[in-house]
Design a protein around this motif. Sequence first.
Motif, PDB file in Angstrom:
ATOM      1  N   VAL A 106       5.529  -9.246  -1.265  1.00  0.00           N
ATOM      2  CA  VAL A 106       5.650  -8.649   0.069  1.00  0.00           C
ATOM      3  C   VAL A 106       4.541  -7.628   0.304  1.00  0.00           C
ATOM      4  O   VAL A 106       3.953  -7.083  -0.631  1.00  0.00           O
ATOM      5  N   ASN A 107       4.297  -7.367   1.572  1.00  0.00           N
ATOM      6  CA  ASN A 107       3.405  -6.292   1.992  1.00  0.00           C
ATOM      7  C   ASN A 107       4.250  -5.030   2.133  1.00  0.00           C
ATOM      8  O   ASN A 107       5.092  -4.937   3.023  1.00  0.00           O
ATOM      9  N   ILE A 108       4.043  -4.074   1.248  1.00  0.00           N
ATOM     10  CA  ILE A 108       4.903  -2.890   1.222  1.00  0.00           C
ATOM     11  C   ILE A 108       4.770  -2.064   2.500  1.00  0.00           C
ATOM     12  O   ILE A 108       5.735  -1.456   2.975  1.00  0.00           O
ATOM     13  N   TYR A 109       3.578  -2.047   3.093  1.00  0.00           N
ATOM     14  CA  TYR A 109       3.370  -1.274   4.320  1.00  0.00           C
ATOM     15  C   TYR A 109       4.205  -1.836   5.474  1.00  0.00           C
ATOM     16  O   TYR A 109       4.742  -1.082   6.291  1.00  0.00           O
ATOM     17  N   THR A 110       4.313  -3.155   5.524  1.00  0.00           N
ATOM     18  CA  THR A 110       5.100  -3.791   6.581  1.00  0.00           C
ATOM     19  C   THR A 110       6.566  -3.403   6.472  1.00  0.00           C
ATOM     20  O   THR A 110       7.221  -3.095   7.480  1.00  0.00           O
ATOM     21  N   LEU A 111       7.095  -3.405   5.252  1.00  0.00           N
ATOM     22  CA  LEU A 111       8.503  -3.042   5.053  1.00  0.00           C
ATOM     23  C   LEU A 111       8.760  -1.580   5.388  1.00  0.00           C
ATOM     24  O   LEU A 111       9.774  -1.247   6.011  1.00  0.00           O
ATOM     25  N   ILE A 135      -2.961  -0.365  -1.914  1.00  0.00           N
ATOM     26  CA  ILE A 135      -1.846  -0.974  -2.641  1.00  0.00           C
ATOM     27  C   ILE A 135      -1.765  -2.457  -2.274  1.00  0.00           C
ATOM     28  O   ILE A 135      -1.669  -2.809  -1.092  1.00  0.00           O
ATOM     29  N   PRO A 136      -1.773  -3.353  -3.242  1.00  0.00           N
ATOM     30  CA  PRO A 136      -1.737  -4.789  -2.936  1.00  0.00           C
ATOM     31  C   PRO A 136      -0.319  -5.246  -2.605  1.00  0.00           C
ATOM     32  O   PRO A 136       0.646  -4.472  -2.703  1.00  0.00           O
ATOM     33  N   ILE A 166       2.499   7.029   0.627  1.00  0.00           N
ATOM     34  CA  ILE A 166       2.375   5.937  -0.342  1.00  0.00           C
ATOM     35  C   ILE A 166       1.113   6.199  -1.154  1.00  0.00           C
ATOM     36  O   ILE A 166       0.026   6.336  -0.590  1.00  0.00           O
ATOM     37  N   PHE A 167       1.262   6.297  -2.476  1.00  0.00           N
ATOM     38  CA  PHE A 167       0.110   6.649  -3.296  1.00  0.00           C
ATOM     39  C   PHE A 167       0.181   5.984  -4.667  1.00  0.00           C
ATOM     40  O   PHE A 167       1.250   5.683  -5.189  1.00  0.00           O
ATOM     41  N   ILE A 183       1.415   1.707 -11.473  1.00  0.00           N
ATOM     42  CA  ILE A 183       2.587   2.125 -10.704  1.00  0.00           C
ATOM     43  C   ILE A 183       2.133   2.837  -9.435  1.00  0.00           C
ATOM     44  O   ILE A 183       1.136   3.566  -9.436  1.00  0.00           O
ATOM     45  N   PHE A 184       2.851   2.617  -8.354  1.00  0.00           N
ATOM     46  CA  PHE A 184       2.639   3.389  -7.138  1.00  0.00           C
ATOM     47  C   PHE A 184       3.977   3.938  -6.661  1.00  0.00           C
ATOM     48  O   PHE A 184       5.040   3.505  -7.106  1.00  0.00           O
ATOM     49  N   SER A 185       3.902   4.897  -5.771  1.00  0.00           N
ATOM     50  CA  SER A 185       5.129   5.559  -5.301  1.00  0.00           C
ATOM     51  C   SER A 185       5.177   5.632  -3.786  1.00  0.00           C
ATOM     52  O   SER A 185       4.148   5.703  -3.118  1.00  0.00           O
ATOM     53  N   ILE A 186       6.403   5.624  -3.290  1.00  0.00           N
ATOM     54  CA  ILE A 186       6.672   5.885  -1.878  1.00  0.00           C
ATOM     55  C   ILE A 186       7.490   7.160  -1.838  1.00  0.00           C
ATOM     56  O   ILE A 186       8.607   7.207  -2.344  1.00  0.00           O
TER      57      ILE A 186
END
Length: 227
Positions: A106-111, A135-136, A166-167, A183-186
């Motif tokens: 999934v595209n995390i930005y879209t969600l 972030i991919p 988001i980083f 790892i990335f975080s929201i």
Amino acid sequence: MTFEQQWIEYDYNPFVLFSSNGKILSLNAEAQFLLGAVTTEELFSLTTTYANVTFGFKTTFIELEFGRYRFFALTVGYENDDAIGIKLYQAPSFKLNNQKPVGELVNIYTLVDLCMLTHSINSKIFFEKDFDPTIPEVIIDSNNFIKILNKIYSCYENNEKIVTKIFYRVGEHIKFENKKYSIFSIEISSKNIDKERVNELKALAANTNFYIDIQKKITINIPMITS
């Protein structure tokens, strides 16, 4: 740069060398990121507070937190009155379940945008975004993710503004099946938080494979699994 200097530069733990009047003489890469969460004056004050009475090095075990950084100890050292250094030792900031997450790409930005849009309907809350665009697409359980993110936003409904960041977590990884993943975080934050809904969030997160770090800010930590 010598081999020894490279070890310091790329150390996971922040290192800063100060002059006697608190001016930064040198620092490694991780310390540069840390200075986004703490001021030079605060770090220098910490350095002088925990310095040895006489010349030499002193390690102190102490829990510290600056933004997303958490430390369990620090070492302060100086050999003369001209310079003094501090090294802070990062504590594991979170744990993730050993089971590899399953789901769909999934595209995390879209969600995230979808959840913000849902909560902005009939609301006067201003949703501020601070997104790292690199972030991919990742594999996650999107249904559970949306449930958790919606619950997080509900924890901050009594605010004028909610900030979503988001980083990428520099230097932090997790292994699944002997393969290492970044790892990335929201991170969601605001002025006031609904403690009752936070308890609901904890119960919801306990039944998923997501790790939620709940402080004044609430953070979802996600491995970058792309295939």
